[in-house]
Design a protein around this motif. Structure first.
Motif, PDB file in Angstrom:
ATOM      1  N   ALA A 135     122.184  -1.218 -83.242  1.00  9.67           N
ATOM      2  CA  ALA A 135     122.116  -1.964 -82.113  1.00  9.67           C
ATOM      3  C   ALA A 135     120.777  -1.629 -81.286  1.00  9.67           C
ATOM      4  O   ALA A 135     119.961  -2.564 -80.691  1.00  9.67           O
ATOM      5  N   GLN A 136     120.458  -0.121 -81.367  1.00  8.47           N
ATOM      6  CA  GLN A 136     119.362   0.408 -80.627  1.00  8.47           C
ATOM      7  C   GLN A 136     118.034  -0.480 -81.077  1.00  8.47           C
ATOM      8  O   GLN A 136     117.327  -0.805 -80.342  1.00  8.47           O
ATOM      9  N   GLU A 137     118.013  -0.511 -82.416  1.00 12.15           N
ATOM     10  CA  GLU A 137     116.948  -1.092 -83.025  1.00 12.15           C
ATOM     11  C   GLU A 137     116.557  -2.697 -82.687  1.00 12.15           C
ATOM     12  O   GLU A 137     115.746  -3.018 -82.230  1.00 12.15           O
ATOM     13  N   GLY A 138     117.935  -3.237 -82.365  1.00 15.03           N
ATOM     14  CA  GLY A 138     117.979  -4.597 -82.115  1.00 15.03           C
ATOM     15  C   GLY A 138     117.455  -4.812 -80.671  1.00 15.03           C
ATOM     16  O   GLY A 138     116.880  -5.562 -80.342  1.00 15.03           O
ATOM     17  N   MET A 139     117.804  -3.797 -79.856  1.00 14.66           N
ATOM     18  CA  MET A 139     117.332  -4.033 -78.329  1.00 14.66           C
ATOM     19  C   MET A 139     115.624  -3.467 -78.328  1.00 14.66           C
ATOM     20  O   MET A 139     115.025  -4.192 -77.639  1.00 14.66           O
ATOM     21  N   ASP A 140     115.350  -2.566 -79.091  1.00 13.82           N
ATOM     22  CA  ASP A 140     113.956  -1.980 -79.101  1.00 13.82           C
ATOM     23  C   ASP A 140     112.982  -3.299 -79.553  1.00 13.82           C
ATOM     24  O   ASP A 140     112.101  -3.644 -79.158  1.00 13.82           O
ATOM     25  N   ALA A 141     113.648  -4.083 -80.670  1.00 11.82           N
ATOM     26  CA  ALA A 141     112.820  -5.312 -81.182  1.00 11.82           C
ATOM     27  C   ALA A 141     113.131  -6.494 -80.182  1.00 11.82           C
ATOM     28  O   ALA A 141     112.362  -7.695 -80.720  1.00 11.82           O
ATOM     29  N   GLY A 142     113.790  -6.439 -79.278  1.00 11.88           N
ATOM     30  CA  GLY A 142     113.903  -7.702 -77.983  1.00 11.88           C
ATOM     31  C   GLY A 142     114.640  -8.618 -78.782  1.00 11.88           C
ATOM     32  O   GLY A 142     114.805  -9.810 -78.258  1.00 11.88           O
ATOM     33  N   GLU A 143     115.604  -8.238 -79.735  1.00  3.89           N
ATOM     34  CA  GLU A 143     116.490  -9.103 -80.267  1.00  3.89           C
ATOM     35  C   GLU A 143     117.962  -9.133 -79.452  1.00  3.89           C
ATOM     36  O   GLU A 143     118.742 -10.058 -79.184  1.00  3.89           O
ATOM     37  N   PHE A 144     118.250  -7.971 -78.891  1.00  4.63           N
ATOM     38  CA  PHE A 144     119.451  -7.922 -78.053  1.00  4.63           C
ATOM     39  C   PHE A 144     118.900  -7.478 -76.665  1.00  4.63           C
ATOM     40  O   PHE A 144     118.161  -6.745 -76.269  1.00  4.63           O
ATOM     41  N   ARG A 145     119.762  -7.921 -75.535  1.00  7.73           N
ATOM     42  CA  ARG A 145     119.558  -7.354 -74.138  1.00  7.73           C
ATOM     43  C   ARG A 145     119.532  -5.825 -74.246  1.00  7.73           C
ATOM     44  O   ARG A 145     120.331  -5.244 -74.976  1.00  7.73           O
ATOM     45  N   LYS A 146     119.168  -5.226 -73.126  1.00  7.48           N
ATOM     46  CA  LYS A 146     118.972  -3.863 -72.996  1.00  7.48           C
ATOM     47  C   LYS A 146     120.351  -3.517 -72.273  1.00  7.48           C
ATOM     48  O   LYS A 146     120.439  -3.556 -71.013  1.00  7.48           O
ATOM     49  N   VAL A 147     121.435  -3.364 -73.270  1.00 10.69           N
ATOM     50  CA  VAL A 147     122.699  -2.790 -72.884  1.00 10.69           C
ATOM     51  C   VAL A 147     123.044  -1.313 -73.089  1.00 10.69           C
ATOM     52  O   VAL A 147     122.312  -0.911 -73.844  1.00 10.69           O
ATOM     53  N   GLU A 148     124.342  -0.798 -72.640  1.00 11.50           N
ATOM     54  CA  GLU A 148     124.771   0.354 -72.867  1.00 11.50           C
ATOM     55  C   GLU A 148     124.966   0.337 -74.580  1.00 11.50           C
ATOM     56  O   GLU A 148     125.958  -0.225 -74.990  1.00 11.50           O
ATOM     57  N   VAL A 149     124.089   1.252 -75.270  1.00 15.19           N
ATOM     58  CA  VAL A 149     124.266   0.853 -76.810  1.00 15.19           C
ATOM     59  C   VAL A 149     125.710   1.517 -77.239  1.00 15.19           C
ATOM     60  O   VAL A 149     126.075   0.953 -78.253  1.00 15.19           O
ATOM     61  N   ASP A 150     126.211   2.636 -76.398  1.00 12.82           N
ATOM     62  CA  ASP A 150     127.746   3.238 -76.809  1.00 12.82           C
ATOM     63  C   ASP A 150     128.790   1.943 -76.708  1.00 12.82           C
ATOM     64  O   ASP A 150     129.730   1.914 -77.440  1.00 12.82           O
ATOM     65  N   ASP A 151     128.573   1.200 -75.792  1.00 12.79           N
ATOM     66  CA  ASP A 151     129.407   0.004 -75.570  1.00 12.79           C
ATOM     67  C   ASP A 151     129.470  -0.664 -76.777  1.00 12.79           C
ATOM     68  O   ASP A 151     130.759  -1.098 -77.194  1.00 12.79           O
ATOM     69  N   VAL A 152     128.402  -1.107 -77.274  1.00 12.35           N
ATOM     70  CA  VAL A 152     128.245  -2.108 -78.169  1.00 12.35           C
ATOM     71  C   VAL A 152     128.819  -1.404 -79.569  1.00 12.35           C
ATOM     72  O   VAL A 152     129.719  -1.831 -80.248  1.00 12.35           O
ATOM     73  N   ALA A 153     128.560  -0.359 -79.687  1.00 15.53           N
ATOM     74  CA  ALA A 153     128.933   0.546 -81.067  1.00 15.53           C
ATOM     75  C   ALA A 153     130.350   0.697 -81.053  1.00 15.53           C
ATOM     76  O   ALA A 153     131.136   0.099 -82.132  1.00 15.53           O
ATOM     77  N   TRP A 154     130.756   0.878 -80.006  1.00 16.88           N
ATOM     78  CA  TRP A 154     132.397   1.081 -79.861  1.00 16.88           C
ATOM     79  C   TRP A 154     133.309  -0.233 -79.885  1.00 16.88           C
ATOM     80  O   TRP A 154     134.193  -0.296 -80.478  1.00 16.88           O
ATOM     81  N   THR A 155     132.486  -1.331 -79.490  1.00 20.63           N
ATOM     82  CA  THR A 155     133.302  -2.627 -79.618  1.00 20.63           C
ATOM     83  C   THR A 155     133.211  -2.990 -80.851  1.00 20.63           C
ATOM     84  O   THR A 155     134.276  -3.665 -81.402  1.00 20.63           O
ATOM     85  N   ILE A 156     132.113  -3.099 -81.732  1.00 19.27           N
ATOM     86  CA  ILE A 156     132.008  -3.492 -82.980  1.00 19.27           C
ATOM     87  C   ILE A 156     132.779  -2.721 -83.888  1.00 19.27           C
ATOM     88  O   ILE A 156     133.612  -3.174 -84.663  1.00 19.27           O
ATOM     89  N   VAL A 157     132.715  -1.292 -83.805  1.00 18.89           N
ATOM     90  CA  VAL A 157     133.635  -0.456 -84.725  1.00 18.89           C
ATOM     91  C   VAL A 157     135.096  -0.633 -84.410  1.00 18.89           C
ATOM     92  O   VAL A 157     136.104  -0.549 -85.174  1.00 18.89           O
ATOM     93  N   SER A 158     135.556  -1.188 -83.056  1.00 15.41           N
ATOM     94  CA  SER A 158     136.798  -1.310 -82.395  1.00 15.41           C
ATOM     95  C   SER A 158     137.389  -2.417 -83.492  1.00 15.41           C
ATOM     96  O   SER A 158     138.408  -2.656 -84.086  1.00 15.41           O
ATOM     97  N   SER A 159     136.455  -3.731 -83.503  1.00 11.01           N
ATOM     98  CA  SER A 159     136.792  -4.788 -84.286  1.00 11.01           C
ATOM     99  C   SER A 159     137.046  -4.550 -85.611  1.00 11.01           C
ATOM    100  O   SER A 159     138.157  -5.091 -86.141  1.00 11.01           O
ATOM    101  N   MET A 160     136.191  -3.904 -86.255  1.00  8.07           N
ATOM    102  CA  MET A 160     136.109  -3.551 -87.784  1.00  8.07           C
ATOM    103  C   MET A 160     137.431  -2.661 -87.876  1.00  8.07           C
ATOM    104  O   MET A 160     138.207  -3.056 -88.590  1.00  8.07           O
TER     105      MET A 160
END
Lengths: 197, 197
Positions: A135-160
């Motif tokens: 997710a951080q790489e995606g933000m650094d590359a301008g693919e994702f908006r600059k959001v809280e990376v832990d929110d993204v990680a927790w939400t995706i892992v929660s779904s999995m």
């Protein structure tokens, strides 16, 4: 040598089936060898004891998981594709090893069952770290908006995590691989730069 | 009357502690009455047996949950606020009843423990339905984009479920109430109409 591996596998399969159906604590060495069609000394020779069988099972399963993690860590391309690829591989591996996954959840959430220590939490911790990294790489590359990376990680892992739980808890599962992909794609649309349908 | 309630509560508290620490199957009526400081006939009088204590515990807990569901079903306002409110109330209720939640997970995922049947899955099914309903209302009201409502319900319930699990599995939890709120707000930003930061 071939025969040795077959005997080991027969013992592992028999033990897993018993651990899941009766629980680890309630399963005896006598039942495992009877189900595997081997003698007690054979079990002692290959695994020392019930704890040894359990630890071999856990170590093998964690190695499969680690293989997927290594594969994704070496991969390149858009973060979105890599995240979806990782989730797909984990999900497929869970389905292929559904009984051992069932056992891990039973040990992790269940009452104390006298199992030797195994760091089951490493699955979760590693998944969080792998997803956060992508997710951080995606933000650094301008693919994702600059959001809280832990929110993204927790939400995706929660779904999995929850869709995996559904595979072991509900027959038939009300959410499958396609649902997980659809959930993750919608989520990643939501944090993508510029994208909006 | 007051005394009756106190005795019932002492038995419930003692039984819950034992069920969580030792497991339901391994807990005896003798241990429960000893921990509660009452006689065996007292337990039999109030609850009939161990199964009766367990079922009362489960019924009370489900009633608390149903109370939150009813409250949210009667509420009005933007879907986003109602979803966040529901998740907050569920999370707070989980923290207040953390030991019984721990027991429910142990029964649900653990090995067969001889508990009488209780439909634990209703928690999950009800949460899915409540969230799907609010998400659909949000889409109908033009608050959310028209996306697949089941994806939204599963993703939000997955986040709630996993953060609840973290409260019972990890000391200290690596994700708390604030993290759950932040995850859900980011998710709802992602499906909101027009919104983009």
């Amino acid at each position: 040598m071939k025969n040795e591996q077959m005997v080991r596998q027969r013992l592992l399969t028999a033990a897993l089936d018993l651990f899941v159906r009766k629980g680890y604590a309630a399963t005896t060495v006598r039942e495992i060898v009877a189900a595997a069609g081997v003698s007690k000394p054979t079990l002692y020779y290959y695994f020392t004891n019930k704890e040894g069988i359990y630890l071999e099972m856990m170590t093998r399963t964690f190695a499969l998981f680690q293989g997927i993690v290594d594969q994704i860590s070496d991969s390149h391309g858009p973060a979105r594709e890599r995240i979806i690829h990782f989730a797909t591989m984990i999900f497929d591996s869970v389905l292929e090893n559904i009984e051992v996954v069932r056992l891990i959840y039973a040990i992790f959430f269940g009452p104390p069952q006298g199992t030797p220590h195994f760091p089951h939490d490493h699955y979760f911790t590693t998944m969080l770290a792998v997803i956060a990294n992508m997710a951080q790489e995606g933000m650094d590359a301008g693919e994702f908006r600059k959001v809280e990376v832990d929110d993204v990680a927790w939400t995706i892992v929660s779904s999995m995590n929850t869709i995996m739980e559904e595979q072991i808890c509900h027959v038939p599962p009300r959410a499958d691989r396609a649902r997980l992909m659809s959930m993750l794609n919608l989520y990643l649309d939501g944090i993508a730069v510029g994208k909006r349908t």
